[in-house]
Write an enzyme that holds these catalytic residues in place. Structure first.
Site, PDB file in Angstrom:
ATOM      1  N   CYS A  98      19.524  60.708  54.438  1.00 39.28           N
ATOM      2  CA  CYS A  98      20.901  60.355  54.833  1.00 39.28           C
ATOM      3  C   CYS A  98      21.690  59.629  53.748  1.00 39.28           C
ATOM      4  O   CYS A  98      22.752  60.085  53.345  1.00 39.28           O
ATOM      5  CB  CYS A  98      20.872  59.500  56.090  1.00 39.28           C
ATOM      6  SG  CYS A  98      20.243  60.411  57.482  1.00 39.28           S
ATOM      7  N   GLY A 122      16.615  56.030  49.321  1.00 35.51           N
ATOM      8  CA  GLY A 122      16.441  57.483  49.263  1.00 35.51           C
ATOM      9  C   GLY A 122      16.513  58.028  50.675  1.00 35.51           C
ATOM     10  O   GLY A 122      17.129  57.413  51.549  1.00 35.51           O
ATOM     11  N   LYS A 134      49.258  14.988  37.385  1.00 34.06           N
ATOM     12  CA  LYS A 134      48.341  14.914  38.544  1.00 34.06           C
ATOM     13  C   LYS A 134      48.024  13.458  38.880  1.00 34.06           C
ATOM     14  O   LYS A 134      48.020  13.058  40.046  1.00 34.06           O
ATOM     15  CB  LYS A 134      47.049  15.690  38.259  1.00 34.06           C
ATOM     16  CG  LYS A 134      47.265  17.195  38.322  1.00 34.06           C
ATOM     17  CD  LYS A 134      45.988  17.979  38.133  1.00 34.06           C
ATOM     18  CE  LYS A 134      46.325  19.463  38.180  1.00 34.06           C
ATOM     19  NZ  LYS A 134      45.322  20.343  37.697  1.00 34.06           N
ATOM     20  N   LYS A 181      10.532  55.798  52.718  1.00 33.38           N
ATOM     21  CA  LYS A 181      10.239  54.453  53.231  1.00 33.38           C
ATOM     22  C   LYS A 181       9.014  54.545  54.135  1.00 33.38           C
ATOM     23  O   LYS A 181       8.588  55.647  54.505  1.00 33.38           O
ATOM     24  CB  LYS A 181      11.434  53.843  53.982  1.00 33.38           C
ATOM     25  CG  LYS A 181      11.832  54.554  55.243  1.00 33.38           C
ATOM     26  CD  LYS A 181      12.937  53.756  55.955  1.00 33.38           C
ATOM     27  CE  LYS A 181      13.353  54.442  57.237  1.00 33.38           C
ATOM     28  NZ  LYS A 181      14.434  53.820  57.941  1.00 33.38           N
ATOM     29  N   ASN A 212      30.453  35.063  45.632  1.00 35.61           N
ATOM     30  CA  ASN A 212      31.800  35.548  45.293  1.00 35.61           C
ATOM     31  C   ASN A 212      31.798  37.026  44.913  1.00 35.61           C
ATOM     32  O   ASN A 212      32.741  37.754  45.234  1.00 35.61           O
ATOM     33  CB  ASN A 212      32.398  34.694  44.171  1.00 35.61           C
ATOM     34  CG  ASN A 212      33.021  33.428  44.740  1.00 35.61           C
ATOM     35  OD1 ASN A 212      33.053  33.250  45.957  1.00 35.61           O
ATOM     36  ND2 ASN A 212      33.513  32.566  43.884  1.00 35.61           N
ATOM     37  N   LYS A 222      26.546  30.815  43.894  1.00 40.50           N
ATOM     38  CA  LYS A 222      28.001  30.933  44.026  1.00 40.50           C
ATOM     39  C   LYS A 222      28.484  32.269  43.452  1.00 40.50           C
ATOM     40  O   LYS A 222      29.420  32.885  43.965  1.00 40.50           O
ATOM     41  CB  LYS A 222      28.660  29.743  43.317  1.00 40.50           C
ATOM     42  CG  LYS A 222      30.152  29.721  43.380  1.00 40.50           C
ATOM     43  CD  LYS A 222      30.680  29.406  44.765  1.00 40.50           C
ATOM     44  CE  LYS A 222      32.175  29.578  44.797  1.00 40.50           C
ATOM     45  NZ  LYS A 222      32.747  29.326  46.094  1.00 40.50           N
ATOM     46  N   THR A 250      31.805  26.117  39.423  1.00 43.68           N
ATOM     47  CA  THR A 250      31.014  27.350  39.373  1.00 43.68           C
ATOM     48  C   THR A 250      30.628  27.617  37.922  1.00 43.68           C
ATOM     49  O   THR A 250      31.503  27.822  37.074  1.00 43.68           O
ATOM     50  CB  THR A 250      31.856  28.511  39.932  1.00 43.68           C
ATOM     51  OG1 THR A 250      32.297  28.129  41.227  1.00 43.68           O
ATOM     52  CG2 THR A 250      31.056  29.795  39.998  1.00 43.68           C
ATOM     53  N   ASP A 306      41.098  12.625  35.404  1.00 38.22           N
ATOM     54  CA  ASP A 306      41.740  13.872  34.957  1.00 38.22           C
ATOM     55  C   ASP A 306      42.646  13.519  33.773  1.00 38.22           C
ATOM     56  O   ASP A 306      43.280  12.464  33.773  1.00 38.22           O
ATOM     57  CB  ASP A 306      42.565  14.483  36.101  1.00 38.22           C
ATOM     58  CG  ASP A 306      42.800  15.963  35.886  1.00 38.22           C
ATOM     59  OD1 ASP A 306      42.240  16.773  36.654  1.00 38.22           O
ATOM     60  OD2 ASP A 306      43.528  16.321  34.924  1.00 38.22           O
TER      61      ASP A 306
HETATM   62  N1  LIG Z   1      39.640  26.799  43.846  1.00 38.32           N
HETATM   63  C1  LIG Z   1      38.688  27.150  44.695  1.00 38.32           C
HETATM   64  O1  LIG Z   1      38.936  27.591  45.822  1.00 38.32           O
HETATM   65  C2  LIG Z   1      37.230  26.973  44.345  1.00 38.32           C
HETATM   66  C3  LIG Z   1      36.252  27.089  45.347  1.00 38.32           C
HETATM   67  C4  LIG Z   1      34.909  26.853  45.005  1.00 38.32           C
HETATM   68  C5  LIG Z   1      34.570  26.550  43.679  1.00 38.32           C
HETATM   69  N2  LIG Z   1      35.563  26.491  42.733  1.00 38.32           N
HETATM   70  C6  LIG Z   1      35.158  26.141  41.364  1.00 38.32           C
HETATM   71  O2  LIG Z   1      35.459  24.754  41.160  1.00 38.32           O
HETATM   72  C7  LIG Z   1      35.855  24.532  39.799  1.00 38.32           C
HETATM   73  C8  LIG Z   1      37.213  23.872  39.771  1.00 38.32           C
HETATM   74  O3  LIG Z   1      38.169  24.764  40.310  1.00 38.32           O
HETATM   75  P1  LIG Z   1      39.648  24.312  40.597  1.00 38.32           P
HETATM   76  O4  LIG Z   1      40.328  25.474  41.228  1.00 38.32           O
HETATM   77  O5  LIG Z   1      39.651  22.994  41.290  1.00 38.32           O
HETATM   78  O6  LIG Z   1      40.185  24.106  39.078  1.00 38.32           O
HETATM   79  P2  LIG Z   1      41.604  23.529  38.604  1.00 38.32           P
HETATM   80  O7  LIG Z   1      41.947  24.266  37.359  1.00 38.32           O
HETATM   81  O8  LIG Z   1      42.565  23.495  39.735  1.00 38.32           O
HETATM   82  O9  LIG Z   1      41.279  22.014  38.227  1.00 38.32           O
HETATM   83  C9  LIG Z   1      40.505  21.634  37.158  1.00 38.32           C
HETATM   84  C10 LIG Z   1      40.937  20.250  36.727  1.00 38.32           C
HETATM   85  O10 LIG Z   1      40.027  19.746  35.760  1.00 38.32           O
HETATM   86  C11 LIG Z   1      40.760  18.930  34.863  1.00 38.32           C
HETATM   87  N3  LIG Z   1      39.943  18.665  33.659  1.00 38.32           N
HETATM   88  C12 LIG Z   1      39.751  19.455  32.576  1.00 38.32           C
HETATM   89  N4  LIG Z   1      38.937  18.819  31.690  1.00 38.32           N
HETATM   90  C13 LIG Z   1      38.628  17.619  32.227  1.00 38.32           C
HETATM   91  C14 LIG Z   1      37.829  16.528  31.809  1.00 38.32           C
HETATM   92  N5  LIG Z   1      37.173  16.523  30.659  1.00 38.32           N
HETATM   93  N6  LIG Z   1      37.737  15.440  32.608  1.00 38.32           N
HETATM   94  C15 LIG Z   1      38.365  15.423  33.790  1.00 38.32           C
HETATM   95  N7  LIG Z   1      39.133  16.422  34.252  1.00 38.32           N
HETATM   96  C16 LIG Z   1      39.263  17.518  33.476  1.00 38.32           C
HETATM   97  C17 LIG Z   1      42.030  19.721  34.635  1.00 38.32           C
HETATM   98  O11 LIG Z   1      43.053  18.906  34.113  1.00 38.32           O
HETATM   99  C18 LIG Z   1      42.325  20.195  36.065  1.00 38.32           C
HETATM  100  O12 LIG Z   1      43.125  19.268  36.758  1.00 38.32           O
HETATM  101  C19 LIG Z   1      35.806  25.920  39.133  1.00 38.32           C
HETATM  102  O13 LIG Z   1      34.557  26.089  38.522  1.00 38.32           O
HETATM  103  C20 LIG Z   1      35.940  26.879  40.281  1.00 38.32           C
HETATM  104  O14 LIG Z   1      35.367  28.141  39.992  1.00 38.32           O
HETATM  105  C21 LIG Z   1      36.871  26.670  43.034  1.00 38.32           C
END
Ligand SMILES: NC(=O)c1ccc[n+]([C@@H]2O[C@H](COP(=O)([O-])OP(=O)(O)OC[C@H]3O[C@@H](n4cnc5c(N)ncnc54)[C@H](O)[C@@H]3O)[C@@H](O)[C@H]2O)c1
Length: 441
Positions: free
Chosen positions: A270, A267, A35, A326, A216, A212, A127, A30
């Site tokens: 109801c 259709g 972090k 139907k 959602n 996904k 996603t 990251d």
């Molecule tokens: N949060 C959820 O509950 C949830 C559930 C299912 C799926 N998702 C999907 O998962 C994905 C991540 O969601 P999240 O909530 O964890 O996102 P987030 O924003 O909390 O975390 C993303 C992280 O990626 C890092 N990042 C950005 N560019 C980077 C790179 N080049 N190399 C390494 N790290 C990098 C950022 O610094 C950040 O820490 C999204 O697509 C989201 O839609 C999220």
């Protein structure tokens, strides 16, 4: 198996920590120093029940290390999980730039990877819209000079966990889903997730990417629907919680797989009437319920869409199988097939209809009245005898899911090639042949 996890946000840290807990050597990547420092100290960068205990344990054991050096991570692993963010831009479009940044990074690193085992597996957990995996693979090919499926593979592996229950969901998902078109990659992923007991589903890449969004959107639709019902109930002095509690008790029709298979428009006597009644009533008491008030329009759009698909085929004589709303009934009220036939005729097509349950001589009461209103020339359109029906037409459009129609089509002679437009999935296994050509969706 050594795993890199790109992105240490909500999804990444859960995946990294849990995989490390299973004994894999995991390297989290990251760019965010805060972090990274937090994880190095054994503390999760996000709040989530039980995650701190796991992070602290795996850091102490040396199973998880974190870095901003993506090159180091790629060179010391053979699998990467992409868990970076995919936020919305201001106009609602999804921002895939973080995902594609990682593709460039991994591509550059693979190019210079020493002792390269000629295989690197990338799982897109973020996603991202259908088509993203293909673009991702292109970027890696360009940056590394390596070949997809030979030197590396990219797979869709959407994450279904919910914040607040993330650890439990990670270990107990509804299923593990991968969009993967390579047996070797599939077996490596099966092995990686072997500690998860849920069903393991392998499908096409774009299907997995789509899932996904379907999940959602459906969850959001359910919340929106329940809240619209609540607003209507509140205005009318009704306890919406009690209403919805009773509603969800019906696991046969309400909370079930019923009404969730793509097909032709709805259709009948109801659904249209009752949706219209609730829409009208809510508008008359100045209640804005956009989901409920737009259902009938959405259904209408589906008929228009079917019409467009049929017209594109440029066939002059069209047979429609099924006129009732139907199969298994003779009820013609608000039948979408009648609306389709009407529109085809308006578009100057010659149309014939076969419906086992509709006999001109036996039409009575509301059915007769409705048909006379909607299709005044119905007696020239309806054909009783299936042999005569098939002789007249060049394309058949199926709007009722009646197995008898399937039998009739399967037993057709070979006088001419028939195009088949199957809107109700009566031929899930259809294969075009010299005699029949399936057009569908
Ligand atoms: N949060 C959820 O509950 C949830 C559930 C299912 C799926 N998702 C999907 O998962 C994905 C991540 O969601 P999240 O909530 O964890 O996102 P987030 O924003 O909390 O975390 C993303 C992280 O990626 C890092 N990042 C950005 N560019 C980077 C790179 N080049 N190399 C390494 N790290 C990098 C950022 O610094 C950040 O820490 C999204 O697509 C989201 O839609 C999220």
């Amino acid at each position: 198996m050594k795993i890199a996890v790109f992105g240490l946000g909500y999804i990444g840290i859960i995946s990294a920590a849990c995989l490390a807990e299973q004994g894999y050597k995991v390297i989290g990547v990251d760019p965010d120093d805060v972090k990274l420092e937090s994880v190095k100290k054994g503390k999760s960068p996000v709040i989530e029940p039980f995650i701190n205990e796991i992070v602290s344990k795996v850091i102490k054991l040396g199973h998880l290390e974190v870095t901003k050096d993506y090159d180091y991570a790629v060179k010391n692993t053979n699998i990467a999980l992409i868990c970076v963010g995919t936020p919305s831009l201001e106009n609602g479009q999804v921002d895939l730039s973080f995902i594609f940044d990682t593709a460039r990074q991994i591509g550059d690193s693979l190019k210079n990877k020493n002792n390269f085992e000629r295989e690197y597996l990338i799982l897109i957990r973020s996603t991202s819209l259908p088509g993203t995996v293909d673009k991702y693979a292109d970027i890696i090919q360009k940056h590394s000079g390596l070949k997809l499926k030979h030197d590396f593979d990219v797979i869709s592996n959407p994450e279904f966990l919910r914040e607040g229950n993330a650890i439990n969901d990670f270990y107990n998902p509804p299923y593990t889903l991968i969009g993967c078109e390579c047996k070797k990659s599939e077996s490596i992923i099966r092995q990686m997730y072997s500690f998860i007991e849920a069903p393991f589903i392998v499908t096409k890449i774009k299907t997995a990417e789509m899932l996904k969004y379907v999940n959602n959107t459906f969850h959001a639709l359910k919340v929106g629907f329940a809240n619209e019902i609540a607003r209507f109930c509140k205005k009318n002095g009704i306890d919406s919680r009690e209403v919805m509690n009773i509603f969800i008790m019906d696991k046969k029709l309400n909370i079930s797989e019923y009404y969730l298979r793509p097909g032709f428009a709805f259709g009948g006597s109801c659904l249209p009437k009752d949706v219209k009644a609730l829409s009208y009533e809510s508008k008359s008491i100045q209640l804005d319920l956009p989901i409920i008030q737009n259902i009938v329009d959405s259904n209408q759009n589906h008929i228009e869409w079917a019409l467009e698909l049929i017209l594109k085929e440029k066939v002059e004589t069209i047979g429609v199988m099924g006129l009732t709303f139907k199969n298994g009934t003779d009820d013609l009220r608000e039948s979408p097939s009648i609306m389709l036939v009407k529109k085809l005729i308006e578009n100057e097509k010659k149309v014939f209809v076969f419906d086992r349950n509709i006999k001109i001589s036996k039409l009575i009461d509301q059915n007769k009245k409705y048909l006379e209103e909607q299709l005044k020339d119905y007696s020239k359109i309806l054909v009783d005898n299936p042999e005569h029906f098939f002789k007249k037409i060049d394309m058949v459009v199926i709007t009722n899911r009646d197995n008898e129609y399937r039998e009739l089509i399967m037993n057709l002679g070979n006088e001419k090639k028939l195009k088949i437009f199957d809107f109700v999935n009566l031929f899930p296994d259809f294969k075009s042949s010299d005699l029949m050509e399936g057009i569908g969706w």
